[in-house]
Design a protein around this motif. Structure first.
Motif: not given
Length: 502
Positions: A233-258
């Motif tokens: 969470x710390x790494x994601x928050x530091x990299x910001x909305x358009x990097x860490x938070x966005x990438x983590x969220x997109x991965x999770x939605x795709x993985x959840x769909x699978x």
């Protein structure tokens, strides 16, 4: 100092005497549910209907945030919205709540025998209510409209107190005791609401590691899980909305769909789809009666009112976060994404996980409910997926998605609390890491004290929602007024005519 001090006081008091703290919080919880439960039910309904009314009126085309085009694609945008809150319940409650209602039918459906086919639709319908349209609407529809107007159009900071700007003007911003308290209570409520899932994550993953790999379910295991989560969470928050938070969220939605597709194919796919459609019919038919139900207030306090308090507590901070990522969206896009698409996806997820558990329970009574009754929330998910083909692999996958879901909530809320403290859209990285670490540290201490302390914190969430509910009340009438003002500001005095032209 106020928000952090109160959280620290809660932890210290729990270390000294957790039973006393639990009793005190339970008393506050009881008063909050008894005296404010009905108010919250009406508040949730009002926010939803006003938001829907605005979205599908001529004001639905009003652009928000003084920007012509959105900053990110619709899929990325909705992914971030979904992952920010779904961790709080989609992971822990999706398996447990439908099963609880299946083995103990909610009181508004009297006369239905528990544990039977007839009890399936009521169990899912009540779960849909608790995690459906009303829950999501309070999190970022009208509040986001008010905040985006105050911040992007009037230059006010991204703080919870900006929700009251349409009433108090700039007085609420400068040296204001009321403004300080508004910010502090909002931070306390969302921090408590995020610390709870972090603690539950430690319990759930530790339980799963014990069940699947034989790793002892002890405090050290739970602590290491929380440390790993806070690091992500710390790494994601530091990299910001358009990097860490966005990438983590997109991965999770795709993985959840699978995972959803895997469960539908390996599990009772036909049963899940049939029950989703049938139960949604019950949910829509009984929407107002369930939303306004007041007969068994004890049951309400334990279920719906508890969730309403949780979501209301998240309301100001989610409004800030959604305001930050939604520039260039119309009112209609905002409301449809938050109050319609997100609830539909959440409810289908509940049906996939909880409905599968109910199907297994119908075939073999006790196969899920016994684990749920003995091991609580952490046990229900493992009990369900391990009964399916490739159950071990599914269980490991669910543990992974659980960690990432809670990480996305933690990083988003660390970022948002930092925005609320500074009033800036891009707060310092050190502050983001600080809040992620603080929430992880508090969760670790509560886990050390014992599971009862996590339960006490969950009850404290409802108590903290009392002042926050009054902060959110004015958005019911200030958001429509702002929508009208923005329509004029954007150059069309007759929004209905512009809508037809477009």
């Amino acid at each position: 100092m106020i928000s952090g001090g109160l959280l620290l006081s809660f932890v210290i008091a729990a270390l000294i005497d957790v039973d006393f703290v639990s009793g005190l919080v339970d008393t506050g919880f009881g008063y909050s549910a008894d005296y404010f439960g009905a108010f919250w039910q009406l508040l949730m309904l009002a926010v939803f209907f006003v938001a829907i009314g605005l979205a599908f009126s001529s004001y639905g085309n009003v652009l928000l945030g003084k920007r012509e085009q959105p900053e990110m694609s619709t899929f990325k945008w909705i992914s971030i919205i979904m992952c920010t809150l779904l961790a709080g319940g989609g992971v822990f409650w999706a398996a447990a709540e439908p099963m609880y209602h299946f083995i103990d039918v909610p009181p508004m459906f009297q006369g239905i025998e528990a544990g039977t086919q007839e009890a399936v639709a009521p169990a899912l319908a009540v779960s849909f209510l608790d995690w459906g349209f009303l829950a999501w609407a309070i999190l970022g529809t009208l509040g986001a409209i008010v905040l985006m107007y105050g911040h992007y159009h009037k230059g006010m900071p991204l703080k919870p107190r900006t929700l009251l700007y349409p009433i108090f003007g700039e007085k609420i911003m400068k040296n204001s005791v009321l403004g300080t308290l508004v910010d502090a209570f909002s931070i306390i409520a969302v921090a408590a609401g995020t610390i709870g899932p972090i603690g539950f994550l430690g319990l759930q993953v530790a339980y799963g590691l014990d069940a699947l790999f034989g790793i002892p379910n002890v405090f050290l295991t739970q602590l290491l899980i929380v440390i790993a989560l806070v690091s992500i969470a710390g790494i994601s928050a530091v990299t910001g909305i358009y990097k860490g938070i966005q990438v983590l969220s997109r991965f999770n939605i795709i993985f959840t769909f699978i995972l959803i597709v895997a469960i539908l194919l390996l599990g009772p796919g036909g049963f899940v789809i049939d029950q989703f459609i049938g139960s949604y019919g019950v949910y829509l038919r009984e929407f107002l009666p369930m939303s306004l139900y007041r007969d068994d207030t004890g049951w309400l306090a334990f279920w719906t009112v508890f969730f309403w308090g949780w979501f209301i507590g998240y309301g100001p901070m989610m409004a800030i976060f959604i305001s930050r990522i939604s520039r260039g969206r119309t009112i209609r896009e905002l409301v449809v994404a938050v109050a319609i698409i997100a609830p539909l996806v959440t409810n289908f997820w509940f049906t996939v996980v909880g409905g599968t558990g109910i199907h297994l329970e119908l075939l073999n009574p006790g196969s899920v409910s016994d684990s749920l009754n003995e091991g609580g929330l952490p046990a229900s998910m493992i009990a369900i997926v391990t009964q399916l083909p490739l159950g071990w692999l599914l269980a490991v996958s669910f543990l992974l998605v659980t960690v990432v879901f809670v990480a996305t909530t933690s990083d988003s809320m660390s970022y948002t609390i930092s925005m609320a403290v500074t009033g800036e859209g891009n707060p310092p990285s050190v502050l983001r890491v600080f809040w992620a670490a603080v929430m992880g540290a508090v969760a670790s201490v509560l886990l050390y004290i014992g599971e009862g302390s996590i339960d006490a914190l969950q009850s404290f969430i409802v108590v903290s929602a009392v002042p926050v509910s009054f902060i959110l009340l004015p958005i019911i009438w200030t958001a429509p007024k702002i929508a009208a003002d923005l329509a004029i500001e954007q150059g069309f005095k007759n929004p209905r005519k512009r809508s037809m032209d477009q």
